[in-house]
Design a protein around this motif. Structure first.
Motif, PDB file in Angstrom:
ATOM      1  N   THR A 180       1.876   1.984   3.620  1.00 12.71           N
ATOM      2  CA  THR A 180       3.041   1.243   4.128  1.00 12.71           C
ATOM      3  C   THR A 180       4.567   1.857   3.187  1.00 12.71           C
ATOM      4  O   THR A 180       5.315   2.117   4.344  1.00 12.71           O
ATOM      5  N   GLY A 181       4.298   2.557   1.779  1.00 13.61           N
ATOM      6  CA  GLY A 181       5.234   2.184   1.290  1.00 13.61           C
ATOM      7  C   GLY A 181       5.860   4.292   1.882  1.00 13.61           C
ATOM      8  O   GLY A 181       7.381   4.161   2.061  1.00 13.61           O
ATOM      9  N   ARG A 182       4.991   4.977   2.426  1.00 15.78           N
ATOM     10  CA  ARG A 182       5.434   6.575   2.622  1.00 15.78           C
ATOM     11  C   ARG A 182       5.977   5.812   4.208  1.00 15.78           C
ATOM     12  O   ARG A 182       7.148   6.924   4.504  1.00 15.78           O
ATOM     13  N   SER A 231       0.673  -0.917  -0.110  1.00 12.19           N
ATOM     14  CA  SER A 231       0.110   0.058  -0.204  1.00 12.19           C
ATOM     15  C   SER A 231       0.665   1.228   0.046  1.00 12.19           C
ATOM     16  O   SER A 231       1.611   1.139   0.094  1.00 12.19           O
ATOM     17  N   SER A 232       0.169   2.808  -0.652  1.00  5.66           N
ATOM     18  CA  SER A 232       0.704   4.078  -1.053  1.00  5.66           C
ATOM     19  C   SER A 232       1.106   4.355   0.687  1.00  5.66           C
ATOM     20  O   SER A 232       2.264   4.533   1.133  1.00  5.66           O
ATOM     21  N   PRO A 249       5.444   0.320  -4.176  1.00  2.00           N
ATOM     22  CA  PRO A 249       3.475   1.101  -4.329  1.00  2.00           C
ATOM     23  C   PRO A 249       3.754   1.619  -5.758  1.00  2.00           C
ATOM     24  O   PRO A 249       2.811   1.399  -6.010  1.00  2.00           O
ATOM     25  N   HIS A 250       5.114   2.442  -6.276  1.00  4.44           N
ATOM     26  CA  HIS A 250       5.167   3.338  -7.063  1.00  4.44           C
ATOM     27  C   HIS A 250       5.652   2.613  -8.504  1.00  4.44           C
ATOM     28  O   HIS A 250       5.723   2.613  -9.838  1.00  4.44           O
ATOM     29  N   HIS A 308       2.693   1.473 -11.246  1.00  4.62           N
ATOM     30  CA  HIS A 308       2.331   2.471 -11.991  1.00  4.62           C
ATOM     31  C   HIS A 308       3.779   2.563 -13.488  1.00  4.62           C
ATOM     32  O   HIS A 308       3.361   2.949 -13.914  1.00  4.62           O
TER      33      HIS A 308
END
Length: 398
Positions: A200-202, A197-198, A320-321, A324
């Protein structure tokens, strides 16, 4: 880490698969990537050749131990957060335990029988890496353009050398792919099942930066050997690209030049780390045990976590990226070129240090060729080939 509930049998499967590799994966990062590819792509089919090459390319870009990051990501793909933890633990603990035992009793690796086995295991790494390079080349360099990119990567690694050569090879390979691989046939590399998840990434990115900046401040405000050790080992894991041997000068500066470990102790541990399976970063466990005469096991565990943690955090911050990025058409061409460059990097590593450190005569060459044929023609599992090579090393020594 975002993950769906995973059945205990799957976590057990991940743990046992990586434990077997942790006990038999000799030869350093290049050999580990070969073992991973043979086990999880060719044998178990947990991920495709393309997904595996993408992961290798990503982990080569990031700071930290690339092979351990790749294994962590495979566990994450297969079993979510618990699968990632099981993969890292099972792959890392065997060598860490051996090195701590070596720190406490430096006579474990003496004797002609042990030396013969260790020599045979280095030869096994030659066969495994050669088999991996051949298999990846067939899948990732199917045309003249990508074969040329792989060759250019070999030349960059050979003539530039070190981490700079490896990173340059991937960058040049990716840029070449943008121009040469836009019309390549085959499935797009547009999706990965690695779900992070974003949030978790942050969080991972924040922890990475916070620890990188905060540990030196804590060590300065509260002088103490433990905080100094955690700071030095975390910085070594956070700022080194290429992993493995590249981290050794940083660790030497942290523990030898500061007088916490003697040069003889450092070199003895390094020699042991070269001769055992698993990631070279577990050398930190040996150093932690040496640095504390009162609580060697506790210090070894803390040193191990400190040096591996930044690589895991930065990987989770980027994942997370990743999807994309890979969905873009130009990104697919870039990844084709980068994947071809990875083949070249592994090809260069096959010669130096894997081949040159193990093949010192015609007998070793014949044994390595036997191992390669056992893998490629008779399709024996890697662990069986390791046993055969170990026995062969004893015979050569005798």
């Amino acid at each position: 880490m975002a993950s769906t509930p995973v059945a205990r049998p799957r976590i057990r499967e991940i743990f046992l698969a990586f434990l077997a590799l942790g006990l038999t994966s000799f030869g350093g990062p290049a050999a580990h990537l070969g073992y991973f590819r043979n086990e999880f792509v060719a044998r178990r089919g947990w991920l495709s050749e393309q997904d595996y090459a993408d992961l290798v390319a990503l982990c080569q870009f990031l700071p930290g131990p690339a092979s351990s990051q790749t294994g962590f990501a495979i566990g994450l793909l297969r079993g979510g957060g618990w699968g990632a933890a099981a993969a890292w633990t099972a792959f890392t603990l065997p060598s860490a335990i051996i090195l701590v035992a070596f720190a406490l009793s430096a006579n474990l690796l003496e004797g002609p029988l042990s030396q013969g086995i260790l020599h045979g295991l280095k030869i096994a790494a030659v066969a495994v890496v050669a088999h991996a390079v051949l298999g990846m080349a067939r899948n990732l360099c199917p045309d003249q353009q990508r074969t040329g990119i792989a060759l250019a990567a070999v030349l960059l690694v050979v003539f530039v050398g070190g981490t700079a050569g490896q990173l340059s090879a991937i960058v040049v390979g990716g840029l070449a792919g943008l121009f040469l691989c836009t019309s390549a046939s085959g499935d797009a590399t547009g999706h990965s099942s690695l779900a992070v998840s974003s949030g978790t990434g942050r969080l991972s990115a924040s922890l990475y930066v916070l620890l990188l900046a905060g540990l030196p401040a804590l060590a300065w405000l509260t002088p103490g050997t433990l905080l100094d050790m955690l700071d030095g080992f975390y910085r070594s894991g956070a700022l080194v690209f290429g992993g493995g041997h590249v981290v050794l000068p940083l660790l030497e500066a942290e523990v030898v030049q500061t007088g916490q470990v003697t040069a003889d102790e450092f070199l003895a541990g390094y020699g042991a780390a070269q001769a055992i399976p698993g990631p070279l970063f577990t050398f930190s466990a040996y150093l932690g045990a040496i640095m504390s005469p009162t609580a060697p096991v506790v210090w070894a565990a803390l040193a191990l976590l400190a040096i591996f943690l930044p690589g895991i955090l930065i990987l989770l911050a980027v994942l997370p990226h990743w999807n994309h990025f890979r969905r873009w058409h130009r990104a697919q061409a870039l990844m084709r070129g980068a994947n071809a460059a990875v083949v070249g990097i592994l090809g260069a590593a096959l010669y130096q240090p894997v081949f040159t450190s193990a093949i010192i005569g015609p007998r070793e060459f014949a044994l390595a060729l036997t191992g390669f044929l056992l893998l490629s023609v008779w399709k024996l599992p890697a662990w069986a080939v390791v046993i055969v090579m170990a026995a062969g090393g004893v015979m050569i020594g005798a």
